[in-house]
Design an enzyme around this catalytic site. Structure first.
Site, mmCIF file in Angstrom:
data_model
loop_
_atom_site.group_PDB
_atom_site.id
_atom_site.type_symbol
_atom_site.label_atom_id
_atom_site.label_comp_id
_atom_site.label_asym_id
_atom_site.label_seq_id
_atom_site.Cartn_x
_atom_site.Cartn_y
_atom_site.Cartn_z
ATOM 1 N N SER A 152 2.699 -10.070 -16.583
ATOM 2 C CA SER A 152 2.795 -10.299 -15.139
ATOM 3 C C SER A 152 3.450 -11.649 -14.919
ATOM 4 C CB SER A 152 1.394 -10.321 -14.513
ATOM 5 O OG SER A 152 1.482 -10.750 -13.163
ATOM 6 N N TYR A 166 -7.122 -13.473 -14.534
ATOM 7 C CA TYR A 166 -6.123 -12.406 -14.731
ATOM 8 C C TYR A 166 -4.806 -13.005 -15.229
ATOM 9 C CZ TYR A 166 -2.595 -8.963 -13.233
ATOM 10 O OH TYR A 166 -1.523 -8.098 -13.179
#
Ligand code: NAP
Length: 257
Positions: A152, A166
């Site tokens: 990501s 995350y």
């Protein structure tokens, strides 16, 4: 005159974890269109996974849906055994299953939350890759293959005030991608990652803000969120022979963000 008998080309077999919706579902559909037999795994949305299998099958493709929580090692082992038994020799793995928790600050995060995020995003990707390498490695009698991990852009941005846990798990995925790629480069396996930016999926609702892409899109140089298909195309390209000299790379799919 001699006639040559064509050698049958084996159907490539792809496993995409978390293939029931979002980016994973786009990968599954595009892979099927490109001729892969596809196993899509899911954690809880068997209804969506079954509908995708029905769609692929109706279009003349071959697909299988398997429930397996990537954070549970025994589930992952069983998942790969189903692929072996029902689709044949694995040629491609997409480590797509990923989880996020409610937006918050590090100061409020407990160990249970951190373990949930890292167990799914990091440990799950490691264990799935382990099972794939055991099958693909030419050093173990395999015929090679390719792995794509879902990272990501959060890994570089850090996601302060939202989900640093995350983001850090995706930083681990980047390092994992580089390390595994170099470890198996001489065993016929390429390992790369795709790092999406703001993509229109339900993951933002899972973090407590369904409208997150709309809120942040003005900060994207291309001024919009991405479509899951735009990520899937990069994933399928990295898996393909077109990317034959590419390994250990993280490709951003983020509209410039
Ligand atoms: P999503 O719409 O929330 O879908 C998540 C998928 O992962 C679902 O298929 C879900 O299964 C599955 N899953 C979640 N936890 C799992 C577990 N423990 N075991 C097995 N499957 C599990 O997510 P997405 O946006 O498509 O994201 C896909 C990947 O891209 C993730 O790794 C995510 O971190 C990454 N990514 C997304 C964005 C974005 O903006 N969307 C940006 C950067 C990176 P069920 O349907 O059964 O729940």
């Amino acid at each position: 005159m001699t006639s040559t008998i064509p050698t049958p080309v084996p159907t490539p077999v792809l496993l995409v974890t978390g293939g029931s919706r979002g980016i994973g579902a786009s990968v599954a559909l595009l892979a099927a269109q490109q001729g892969y037999a596809v196993c899509l795994s899911y954690r809880s949305r068997g209804d969506l996974a079954d509908a995708l299998v029905a769609q692929i099958t109706a279009d003349g493709g071959r697909a299988l849906a398997v429930q397996a929580d990537v954070a549970i090692e025994a589930d992952v082992v069983r998942l790969f055994e189903r692929v072996d038994a029902e689709l044949g020799r694995l040629t491609a793995l997409v480590n797509n299953a990923g989880a996020i928790e409610q937006q918050g600050r590090v100061v409020d995060m407990d160990a249970a939350r951190l373990r949930r995020v890292f167990d799914t995003n990091v440990v799950g990707s490691f264990i799935c890759a382990r099972e794939a390498v055991r099958r693909m490695s030419t050093a173990r009698g395999g015929a090679g293959g390719a792995i794509v991990n879902l990272s990501s852009r959060a890994a570089g941005l850090g996601s302060p005030g939202e989900f640093v846990d995350y983001a850090a798990s995706k930083g681990a995925i980047d390092t994992f991608t580089i390390g595994l790629a170099r470890e198996v480069a001489m065993e016929g396996i390429r390992v790369n990652a795709v790092a999406p930016g703001l993509i229109e999926t339900e993951i933002h609702a899972s973090s407590g803000e369904p409208g997150r892409v709309d809120r942040l899109k003005a900060g994207v140089p291309m001024q919009r969120g991405g479509h899951p298909d735009e990520v899937a195309r990069a994933v399928l390209w990295l898996l393909s022979a077109e990317a034959s000299y590419i390994t250990g790379t993280v490709v951003d799919v983020s509209g410039g963000r």
